[in-house]
Each structure stands twice: as C-alpha cells, then as structure tokens.
Design an enzyme around this catalytic site. Structure first.
Site, PDB file in Angstrom:
ATOM      1  N   LYS A  14       0.860  -1.195   0.000  1.00 53.48           N
ATOM      2  CA  LYS A  14       0.000   0.000   0.000  1.00 53.48           C
ATOM      3  C   LYS A  14       0.884   1.228   0.000  1.00 53.48           C
ATOM      4  O   LYS A  14       2.000   1.212   0.540  1.00 53.48           O
ATOM      5  CB  LYS A  14      -0.888   0.027   1.247  1.00 53.48           C
TER       6      LYS A  14
HETATM    7  N1  GLU Z   1      -7.021  -0.162  -3.838  1.00 52.81           N
HETATM    8  C1  GLU Z   1      -7.755  -1.333  -4.135  1.00 52.81           C
HETATM    9  C2  GLU Z   1      -7.843  -2.233  -2.911  1.00 52.81           C
HETATM   10  O1  GLU Z   1      -7.701  -1.793  -1.788  1.00 52.81           O
HETATM   11  C3  GLU Z   1      -7.220  -2.055  -5.349  1.00 52.81           C
HETATM   12  C4  GLU Z   1      -5.802  -2.489  -5.254  1.00 52.81           C
HETATM   13  C5  GLU Z   1      -5.261  -3.041  -6.568  1.00 52.81           C
HETATM   14  O2  GLU Z   1      -5.966  -3.114  -7.543  1.00 52.81           O
HETATM   15  O3  GLU Z   1      -4.076  -3.378  -6.554  1.00 52.81           O
HETATM   16  O4  GLU Z   1      -8.144  -3.396  -3.019  1.00 52.81           O
END
Ligand code: GLU
Length: 416
Positions: free
Chosen positions: A106
């Site tokens: 993240k």
């Molecule tokens: N931000 C989204 C999540 O929390 C998608 C993450 C992604 O597609 O890598 O799942």
C-alpha cells in the site's frame, strides 16, 4: 472495553484469531506479521502560486511470499504509516483469500487533493513515483488506484517510471486508462465483485435481491456502481450518502435523479423526493443489505448494536471494526468481509497485469466472466470453511488467506 484506534492492531487481531484456529507456531506468526519493507519519503512540490510545499509519502510492502506486492495508492489528509501497514496487510490477505498470485502493499501521500489543482496533483504524483521507484516494478510491487486516486494518477506514475527506466512499462501500475494498457472493466470491478458477493450472501440468507432494501454509505465509484447493479436487479435503494450527508426514501430513491443531482451540485443532500439523513443514521436504518462503501471504522463496537440489517457487504476496506464483528454476529448478521467483498478491484488489476505482460487484451465480457468465476469460487470456498469450522465469514476468510500464505512461506523455507 474501548477498541484500539490503531488500524494495524485491528488487522493484527484478526490475523491472530486465524493463526489460533490454524495453530500456527509462534515463529511463523512473527514472520507473517512483520512488514517486508517500509519506505517514508518527503515530496517537495512546486505549488501553482510559486511556493514549495513538502508532503509526506509512504510505500509499504507487507508480504511477498506468494508473489509481487500489490496494492493501491491513496491521497488523504489522514494517511499515516500505521494505516499503510494495516492496508498493506489487508492486501496480502485479500490476494490470498481469492488465490491470486500477489503479496500485499500500500502507498499513500498525506495531502488534501480537494484543495489542489490538477497540475499540482500531477507534480506531486510524479515526484512521489520517482521517490518510490526503487521499490516498485512489474515483478516487484504493482500500484493501483485507491482513495482519491484514479486512472490519470496511474498514467502519470506509469509515465514517470517509463521515462526513468528508458522504455514503456505497462505492468508497473494497474487501473490505467484503457488507452494505456488498462483493462476493460477495471473501473467498475470493485463494485461488480461486491455485487457478485452480495448475490451469493442473499442466497445464504434466503433474501431475494429483487425484493431487498439496500442502504449504501459512500457515493464514490464503488458505492455508485454497486447501487446501480443492485437497482438493475430490482432491489430498492432506500438510502445513499456521501461525505456531506445522506438522503433516504423508504419507498426507494430515484437513482438516476440522485446521480444527476450529485453531478450538478457535487453533493447528494438536497435531492428532491428524499429526506435528509446523517451518515451515522444511515448505518442504523432497517434494511436487508447495508453497504459501507466509504472509509474505514464506520461500524464499531459503539454503533453495531443499533445496526438493523441482515447482510453487511463491507465494500470499503476495514469499514467494520473487530468489536463490531462480535456484536453483528450475536445478531446473526451476515458480514461479507472486505478482503472478499471488495476483492474485485485487485482481481481485475491482476487481469490487467496479465494482459500487459502478454500484450494481449481481453473483451469486457471476458473480464467480467473471469471476475464472476473468481468471486463466486472464493465466496463458496470461504463459506465452506465457515460452515465446517463454525466460524463467521471474516474469520473463515482469514483462515483461508493466512493458511495459504503460511503454506507458501513454509515450502519456500528460510533464506539463507
Ligand atoms: N485499492 C484497491 C484495494 O484496496 C485495489 C488495489 C489493486 O488493484 O491493486 O483493493
């Protein structure tokens, strides 16, 4: 007992519960709860008025035992390292719960995009991308949109990365515009996945989607599309909200009018034919399906006893706290946990990465079909674990996920 306010501690307590069920040894727990890498960067950015502002940014990789790190990048004033660690570990469990070959990551920048111009956001994004460049890459760590970031943000990151390495690299980010190697169906994938999960949950709870009353907190891209898909199934959307408050009509809201009103005024409040309601009140409305699709820690030990729904579909990451889980399960409320409910986004991100690496692009129908297969298979697998071991869906999802990561860690063995 007051709940911890640390998001990381909350995710950690869910991991611990699953590790207890799986009887994981202490040293394996140690390995699996530590972050693999954490990077803190400062981002000096030239603002439109000529001044320089320095923003704080993060990129965290929690675990890469099953594949490269994967996870979004958010822009929000409340971004902290604790939150990044929590959300990175959620990504590890989400990818493992749905069996896609990624670890968890993240990233985020502490900023308020609502107060920034497009040009300032572009400069911020490019500087952030160049500062985290040493960590990201198609086989190392693949970023994606999250709160307040979108396909344009991803295009800037892809361009900054590509210009630095000297050749175009599509697979370094997902959620890109289709013109730049993005996948068809990615924009609505999280909502579509959530919708498939809700349909399965309705079967378990013997609820007909077409007769269901639905309340949705959050009218961003996930909330809007989920509302629309359920509405097309015949469900009655009785309440919606955004950060400025909500609207309710127990006979069902006119969704088209709500969208038009939001587009015209920038907010839901004041929608003709509906009464005003606060975000807190929306969560306590009597309904069949409640979809928290806004931000974390919305249903807590404090308000969970007042929640009156049969199904909670946790579209937003960590919208339900561990204290709330207990209260909801006492009320026989079926919670579709975030790591299953909102996994559609990362699943289609995975499809996008596969298409980029192969240079072979799928139709929207192919994307949606494959997404449906993975969502339904994952739901059924987790439901089976829940039934067999007599666990709530959340714990069952963690048992499934933690089990997969621990298997991968064990067979890889310890280096050196
Ligand atoms: N931000 C989204 C999540 O929390 C998608 C993450 C992604 O597609 O890598 O799942």
């Amino acid at each position: 007992m007051k709940e911890t306010s640390s998001l990381f501690e909350m995710v950690r307590s869910r991991f611990d519960a699953a590790a207890d069920v799986l009887r994981l040894p202490r040293d394996l727990r140690e390995v699996m709860t530590h972050m693999k890498r954490q990077l803190i960067v400062s981002l000096p950015v030239r603002m439109d008025d000529g001044s320089i502002r320095v923003f704080d940014g993060y990129r965290v990789q929690h675990n890469i035992a099953r594949g490269p790190a994967k996870g979004g990048i958010r822009y929000h004033p409340n971004v902290t390292l604790d939150q990044m660690k929590a959300l990175a570990s959620l990504m590890t469990w989400k990818c493992a719960a749905t069996n896609i070959p990624y670890g968890g990551g993240k990233g985020g920048v502490v900023c308020d995009p609502a107060t920034m111009s497009q040009a300032e956001l572009e400069r911020l994004t490019r500087r952030y991308a160049s500062e985290i460049l040493l960590m990201i890459g198609p086989d190392r760590d693949i970023a994606a949109p999250d709160v307040n970031t979108d396909s344009q943000t991803m295009a800037w990151i892809m361009d900054t990365y590509s210009m630095t390495v000297g050749h175009s690299m599509l697979g370094v980010v997902t959620g890109k515009p289709v013109a730049l190697g993005g996948s068809r169906g990615r924009e609505e994938a999280t909502a579509r996945g959530c919708w498939y999960a809700i349909r399965e949950a309705c079967k378990v709870k013997n609820i007909h989607v077409k007769d269901a009353r639905v309340a949705i907190q959050g009218f961003g891209s996930v909330g809007t599309t989920t509302a629309w898909l359920l509405h097309e199934d015949g469900a009655k959307i009785i309440a919606l909200s955004d950060s400025g408050g909500g609207v309710v009509n127990l006979k069902g809201l006119d969704l088209e009018a709500a969208l038009a009103h939001k587009q015209m005024t920038g907010r839901l409040s004041g929608l003709p034919g509906a009464d005003a309601i606060s975000n807190e009140e929306l969560l306590e409305l009597k309904c069949d399906i409640l979809v928290p699709a806004a931000i974390e820690s919305q249903i807590t030990a404090e308000n969970a006893s007042r929640v009156r729904t049969s199904i909670v579909a946790e579209a937003a990451n960590a919208a339900v706290t561990p204290g709330a889980d207990e209260a909801l399960s006492r009320k026989d409320c079926f919670v579709v946990p975030d790591i299953l409910c909102n996994a559609g986004g990362v699943i289609v991100s995975y499809f996008e990465w596969v298409q980029d690496l192969q240079g072979l692009f799928w139709s929207e129908a192919e994307v949606n079909n494959q997404l449906e297969k993975i969502m339904i298979r994952s739901f059924k697998e987790i439901y089976e674990v829940a039934q067999k071991r007599k666990l709530a869906m959340r714990l069952a999802a963690y048992v499934q996920a933690v089990g997969r990561v621990s298997d991968a860690t064990n067979v890889r063995g310890l280096f050196p």
